[in-house]
Design an enzyme around this catalytic site. Sequence first.
Site, PDB file in Angstrom:
ATOM      1  N   CYS A  30      21.746 -25.438  89.569  1.00  0.00           N
ATOM      2  CA  CYS A  30      20.787 -26.533  89.799  1.00  0.00           C
ATOM      3  C   CYS A  30      20.838 -27.580  88.683  1.00  0.00           C
ATOM      4  CB  CYS A  30      19.375 -26.003  89.990  1.00  0.00           C
ATOM      5  SG  CYS A  30      18.706 -25.150  88.556  1.00  0.00           S
ATOM      6  N   HIS A 278      13.826 -24.551  87.103  1.00  0.00           N
ATOM      7  CA  HIS A 278      14.687 -25.113  88.141  1.00  0.00           C
ATOM      8  C   HIS A 278      14.791 -26.622  87.913  1.00  0.00           C
ATOM      9  CE1 HIS A 278      16.566 -25.678  91.987  1.00  0.00           C
ATOM     10  NE2 HIS A 278      15.559 -26.390  92.472  1.00  0.00           N
TER      11      HIS A 278
END
Length: 337
Positions: A30, A278
Amino acid sequence: MSERTPTCWLIHRRDYAPIIRGLWNSGLSCCVNALLQSMFTTEGLLDILDRWKPSGHCEERNNVLLQLRKALHTMGGERPQPDPHREFLDCLHRNSIHRTVQHDAHEVFLSILNLLQQQMTSTQLKEEILDLYKVNIEGHMRCSVCTFDHEVNSYLLSFPLALREGQNNLETCLQSFFTFQELTGEDECYCERCGKKQPSAQGFKLRSLPKILCIHLKRFRHEDGFTRKLYNQVTFPDTLNFPTILKPEHISEVFQKDHSPYSLYAVVEHSGSAIFGHYTAFIRPPGDHSWHYANDSLVRQVKWDDVQSSYGGKKGGGTAYMLLYRRQDHEDQGFSG
Ligand SMILES: [Zn+2]
């Protein structure tokens, strides 16, 4: 005049903004995914990469420059692919940016720029990559007794901005960066003219700004062997105008006072804690005034209000971590014709 490469649609055609597509999350990619989306919308970067012709032997699979170029072209290609960046991730892995490790996006950003510099064989293009991001600053160490000023020029590839507890705004964070610190007591510095340690003032002045301005909001604080995340709110504008933000004492005599303003075009956002998080990205491609939110494979169009939701202030929520601004004169050039 040299023939235009196919990438120039990204820069020169107002009526054909690039389509933003998602990137499959491979392992813990990510962080790289969010950076790739921001690089895809960085005007001028692919243009420089495209002009490089490797001379002599070049092992393509290990070359970050060639793999980044390929990934960015495939991302903007006619046929959508779920993982146009697979070989780029593999290449980073072989260059010590491991795909199964949770990375810090800002560190990876600097590592990629560093690898591009190392692997670029053209001195001119190496300079061009550097110049795209280079913030020139003047370091000062001024003796408070005799006023002798020791000056050293250096540069940054991103602005490291410290956050204060409570609410922050980008403008005051930038002012703080350029505010001189008084060094007294144990922190006194050696003065060449006085020949001994003296109370001093230390700080930076701004000399020049690049086309692409990267701002690093220092949300991760390392204390006593632990890393903690600062969720504090940091507001930032979509247009940044340095001459109105900085005070005369923050800028060097050589700084161009009528400097063009900057437009925000990418925000790399971090959600979660310092231990597990994230990365996602808000991006606004050149030639397109709308914002997009890229969360790995998912991309949706959003509004400026959504981008502002990354100001932070709430524990666990998304927080802007890196801000990328493009100089407006550069952007305007892209829209001419
Ligand atoms: Zn002195």
